[in-house]
Design a protein around this motif. Structure first.
Motif, PDB file in Angstrom:
ATOM      1  N   ILE A 316       0.811  -1.292  -0.029  1.00 17.19           N
ATOM      2  CA  ILE A 316       0.104  -0.036  -0.081  1.00 17.19           C
ATOM      3  C   ILE A 316       0.747   1.299  -0.003  1.00 17.19           C
ATOM      4  O   ILE A 316       0.449   2.214  -0.581  1.00 17.19           O
ATOM      5  N   PHE A 317       1.991   1.206   0.798  1.00 16.06           N
ATOM      6  CA  PHE A 317       2.462   2.418   0.893  1.00 16.06           C
ATOM      7  C   PHE A 317       3.969   2.537  -0.346  1.00 16.06           C
ATOM      8  O   PHE A 317       4.366   3.454  -0.216  1.00 16.06           O
ATOM      9  N   THR A 318       3.838   1.714  -1.236  1.00 14.05           N
ATOM     10  CA  THR A 318       4.608   1.986  -2.326  1.00 14.05           C
ATOM     11  C   THR A 318       3.905   2.031  -3.616  1.00 14.05           C
ATOM     12  O   THR A 318       4.046   2.135  -4.752  1.00 14.05           O
ATOM     13  N   MET A 319       2.414   2.122  -3.335  1.00 14.36           N
ATOM     14  CA  MET A 319       1.414   2.277  -4.584  1.00 14.36           C
ATOM     15  C   MET A 319       1.365   3.649  -5.008  1.00 14.36           C
ATOM     16  O   MET A 319       0.214   4.513  -4.322  1.00 14.36           O
ATOM     17  N   ARG A 320       2.133   4.236  -5.528  1.00 12.30           N
ATOM     18  CA  ARG A 320       2.195   5.594  -5.959  1.00 12.30           C
ATOM     19  C   ARG A 320       2.092   6.575  -4.748  1.00 12.30           C
ATOM     20  O   ARG A 320       2.698   6.622  -3.835  1.00 12.30           O
ATOM     21  N   SER A 321       0.792   7.469  -4.904  1.00 10.62           N
ATOM     22  CA  SER A 321       0.879   8.168  -3.537  1.00 10.62           C
ATOM     23  C   SER A 321      -0.282   7.759  -2.667  1.00 10.62           C
ATOM     24  O   SER A 321      -0.791   8.688  -1.811  1.00 10.62           O
TER      25      SER A 321
END
Length: 449
Positions: A316-321
């Motif tokens: 989730i925290f590497t899914m763009r913004s």
């Protein structure tokens, strides 16, 4: 008598021998590729069948089949319908082991023909996004025959953090099997410049990719280096998905009979599907395939990734913004509505850090930036828990649930995988809640000594 002999000769010529267990099934729309695919079949002492795929009754449960399909025919519906039709015993998983090769012409077949001739199994490397740069990828993959890659994906490639595995950054894929643990990479019909087909054109004999949201397996990555043919491993992985109600979304592009490593790095045990454990593990042709001998340890090995908290939140925290937006909203609510005191903030931060350090030690630690984002978010969750535990649970569930709902709504994932994502999110949320609660209580006791 002469007519009888002529008939028998023609029968032997056009009807595949019963003993043949490897088939190349060639789409009649590209039948001109017969001379090329015949060479692939001969490498396995197999048989070529020209077909429109309407009748596959000649396949047996233990057969291997490479389906050479016209690119214009190959799509999600074709894959799922074929998987369904090849489920001979109704257990939810296709019986013969299959691989696909979408083609437009000979340039899509010739590289596979040559790569299979020259393939030599060797070792495996496992690469996670954010852990290796491009030069390190080149170095690690130099002598590997199996490359497992994990990161956010699309049909165009896999985001590895500081670089991307894409048609312009392939390295040297010749003679290497790729397992792409990423979303949607297998949707080769979405673009003329897909990563999967680029790898095959450059000499990879087999590529495993997902045609849905999420990757190709929830089993440990070393499962792919267990010494079985790559097509069999895809079948097993799909069976595990089916066991949890997820459509079989892993697809093998290339040779299904290829064994990608020269020695087993993972204990995958084949046992008759009888007794108690046949209810827990998926059945394939009357057998179960377990990580080690059937038992509680094998159950843990097979299903523990469903509780992989780090995987979920790193994703989730590497899914763009998305991660940034989640943090902003969470702390806007906290400071706008809750107004926690310094002691509450400190307790929440300490419990979040302790929970993360413990889970990271058991699983793995993501890159520093992602790790800090996870800690800050869990701090917010702990603050919400100070008011009500239910608020903490809803905070953890909200992001993955919205992602799953939007993906299903837009048609970028199947409802079965959307439900699976919410289910896994619920399991991992319980783990986080328990840890935050325990460490929060411990902090409270220590402070009040």
């Amino acid at each position: 008598m002469k007519r009888v002999l002529t008939f028998l000769f023609l029968l032997l010529l056009f009807v595949p021998a019963v003993s043949a267990h490897y088939y190349v099934i060639l789409d009649e729309n590209v039948s001109g590729l017969y001379p090329y695919v015949r060479e692939i079949a001969e490498l396995h002492s197999g048989t070529v069948i020209v077909s429109n795929f309407s009748n596959l009754d000649f396949l047996n449960s233990d057969d291997y089949a490479l389906l050479v399909v016209s690119y214009s025919r190959f799509n999600e519906s074709f894959v799922y319908s074929l998987y369904d039709r090849l489920d001979f015993d109704g257990d939810g998983i296709y019986n013969p082991v299959v691989g696909f090769l979408p083609v437009r012409g000979s340039p899509n077949v010739v590289p596979l023909m040559y790569s299979l001739r020259e393939f030599r199994p060797d070792g495996a490397v496992f690469l996670r996004a954010g852990k290796v740069d491009y030069d390190e990828y080149l170095r690690l993959s130099e002598n590997a025959s199996l490359i497992w890659v994990e990161g956010h994906g699309s049909p165009f490639g896999v985001n590895m953090g500081s670089w991307g595995l894409c048609p312009s950054h392939l390295g040297k894929p010749s003679g290497k099997v790729f397992v792409l643990e990423s979303c949607d990479v297998g949707k080769v019909w979405k673009t003329d410049d897909s990563l999967v087909l680029a790898l095959l054109r450059k000499g990879s004999p087999a590529v495993v990719a997902s045609i849905d949201m999420g990757g190709v397996s929830y089993l440990p990555e070393r499962f792919w280096a267990s010494g079985y043919p790559i097509g069999k491993l895809v079948q097993i992985s799909n069976a595990y998905f089916m066991k949890l109600g997820v459509k079989p979304k892993a697809v093998l592009f290339g040779d299904p009979a290829l064994v990608p490593v020269n020695s087993s790095e993972y204990p995958l045990v084949k046992s008759p599907a009888t007794g108690f454990y046949s209810k827990i593990f998926p059945r394939i042709n009357g057998y179960i395939y377990t990580p080690g001998e059937p038992g509680l340890k094998a159950v843990f090995r097979a299903y523990n990734n469903l509780f992989s908290v780090i995987d979920l939140w790193r994703g989730i925290f590497t899914m763009r913004s998305v991660g940034f937006i989640v943090l902003v909203i969470a702390f806007a609510v906290i400071f706008g509505r809750i107004h926690p005191g310094k002691k509450t903030l400190l307790r929440a931060l300490v419990s979040a850090m302790a929970s993360f350090l413990l889970l990271g030690a058991v699983m793995y630690y993501p890159p520093l930036k992602v790790s800090l984002q996870i800690i800050f978010f869990w701090t917010a969750v702990a603050i919400f828990m100070e008011r009500k535990v239910l608020w903490g649970l809803l905070t953890l569930l909200l992001s993955p649930t919205i992602i799953a709902f939007v993906a299903v709504l837009l048609g970028t994932t199947t409802p079965s995988y959307g439900c699976f994502l919410v289910f896994v999110s619920f399991l991992t949320s319980l783990v986080v809640l328990v840890l935050l609660f325990v460490f929060g209580r411990l902090f409270h006791r220590v402070v009040n000594l």
